[in-house]
Write an enzyme that holds these catalytic residues in place. Sequence first.
Site, PDB file in Angstrom:
ATOM      1  CG  ASP A 384      -5.170 -22.864 -17.551  1.00  0.00           C
ATOM      2  OD1 ASP A 384      -5.255 -23.502 -16.485  1.00  0.00           O
ATOM      3  OD2 ASP A 384      -5.458 -21.661 -17.648  1.00  0.00           O
ATOM      4  CG  HIS A 385      -4.904 -29.733 -14.953  1.00  0.00           C
ATOM      5  ND1 HIS A 385      -6.198 -30.185 -14.956  1.00  0.00           N
ATOM      6  CD2 HIS A 385      -4.117 -30.826 -14.837  1.00  0.00           C
ATOM      7  CE1 HIS A 385      -6.205 -31.508 -14.845  1.00  0.00           C
ATOM      8  NE2 HIS A 385      -4.966 -31.915 -14.764  1.00  0.00           N
TER       9      HIS A 385
END
Lengths: 412, 324
Positions: A384-385
């Site tokens: 998850d950036h």
Amino acid sequence: MAETIIMPKLGFDMAEGTLVRWVRAEGEQVQKGEVLAEIETDKATVEVESSASGTVLRTLADQGDVVPVSTPIAIIGEPGEQVDEPTAPAAAGEEGAAQPATPPAEAREAASRPARAEGGAPEAGFIKASPLARRIARERQVDLGAVEGTGPGGRIVRRDIEAALSGERELKPTAAPKPRLEAQPSDERLPLTRLRQAIGRRMVEAKQQVPHFYVTREVRMGALMEMRARANAALPEGEKLSVNDFLVKAVALALREFPNLNASLDGEQVLRHGSVNVGNAVAVEGGLLTVVCRDADRKPLRQISREVRAMAERVRSGKVRPEDIEGSTFSISNLGMFEVEDFIAIINPPEAAILAVGSALEVPVVEDGEVRPGWRMKATISVDHRISDGAEAARFMQSLAGYLEEPVRLML
Amino acid sequence: MSRITMREAISQALMEEMDRDPSVFILGEEVGVWGGTYAVTKGFYDRYGADRVKDTPIAENAIIGAAIGAAMVGQRPVAELMTINFAFSAMDYIVNQAPKLRYMFGGQFSVPMVIRAVGGGGRQLGATHSQTPDAIFAHFPGLKVVSPGTPEDAKGLLKSAIRSDDPVLFIEHATMYQVRGEVPEQEYLVPIGVSKVQRPGRDVTVVTYCKGLELSMKAADELAAQGIEAEVVDLRTLRPLDMGPVLESFRKTNRAVVVEEGWKSYGVGSEVASRIYEEAFDYVDAPVRRVAQKEVPLPYNRSLEQAALPQVPDIVAAVKEVLA
């Protein structure tokens, strides 16, 4: 004294369950604590125990029924006891209320007329279509037999002909009337299982809300394969270690070094979880479930192996427990048993990442300037950036590879 | 234009016609000294005197019979029935004599009379005082039956009825006398036997008249808020029935709902629906739905009475059914 058994609430957000099977049927004896029925929820099929001893006097739901939580499903008591049908929560309001002796109004009869088709083919040759639809079909040479009706009772109405004409639906031109019962392979329609629907919902959410990025690393597996062989030589049948067991431990230890990947996004905060609970994707019919090995960083390989094996077995036999599948902080999806080179997994919200592991394959590798066979396995982490970034993920993969390529470190 | 009530519109029509033509006179129970049970003829007794505003005994057959006789010798009586429910006491005169005399006497006599009657329920007057038997009277060739839903139509139609050489039953509604509407200042007539689109729309045709118009317009507003545009066609005259605007609308929408206060069985809706099927069969995309009173004698109890009468939600539901 007869006791009413209700549909239990087996999970925090459970609203209804499916009565899969009565383990004890009407007329049978059951002891308190014995399994009475199998109930399917969004996630799993669970065995439900009876809260009373006695004879099953009445079952109030049939196999396959979907029942809201807290609705009565059975009555247990002594044989011969008189039981009243427990009153359904919402009694037919309209009919009772204001009109004592008046005959049922035709308006109400009309309102309860079923709105949709009965499904199967109509009586030989008869097609339900409004006069208007028939006229347009006649004028525009549309074969009514090829049109699906969306009016009441499956009636073909104008909009259906128009849809057919605008090419939305498939259409056969009227050359000669075609017999409706031709022997040809037909499409099959299957309703989505509750599990598939739940997976679908969560995966759509993940793909819509989570900005994924991916890092792939090829791991030298020679040392691990050798250690595994030696360990399994010393272990009894049924307790042998799998490559996945090593993976779980390695991932857990690496996550201790990278707490940001053992985390969840909570609004404006990153919640770094105190425990490392590694989830393992297990395939079942119609979907998959993730069984959770809690505190995997603190458990020896043998314990990890035992636990994951037992949970996977429960999943496959439909006897999974809620605690088996809840609480994961990081997931592993392993398709190694299918000779998969690599693949990319979708994050299980609200986890920060998921690791997709391919098969350990013997491939040509370059060492000391020479090409020779070597065992390699590709692992791809999806992250998850919003929580992490490429450099951190790459360093995690480096650390993970470090554990896997020096497997003695998993024993320390 | 001026904004007046239904009561005022009917009263104005009567007064204008009585001023215009000395052969026009009124007879009925309590029309004179009392000024009318619904106050329609208030002030008329003083203005026109006992000769032209005649109080009668409680004898409907005599009222109508006398009116027929007066009409046959050249007068233009406007007979009033306190409620249309009392018409049954004069049934022979209304359906057997008035509509048939000109035909049976080969044109030697005409019967240029108007019967004003008040129909409908909703005032807790009980089953025998609350009926809407309009369809029964519309059944008879020779009798014209008119029932307006707006003050403008009421005034114009009553004037046309009085000037007509045929017997006309003019049906008013017990709960509509306060309804307000725009009415032209100058003299005007509304022709008998002409339906009118009171509200244009493209999704469904709602056919109605009298009280049903008031309900249908409210239902149309509710439906519009949900994206459904209902075209409301007001029949205004039940006999002769003008299906022109109804069919024109139906060919556009292909779906219809008929709204009447009478009972469904053998009612106005039956006639309208039949004509739609006969004359616009290939335009029918759904069966015609009829919204009507529940098939019971109208209750006295307020809640029960309202439950038995057709209401706006019934119309909305019927529209949604035909659009399914």
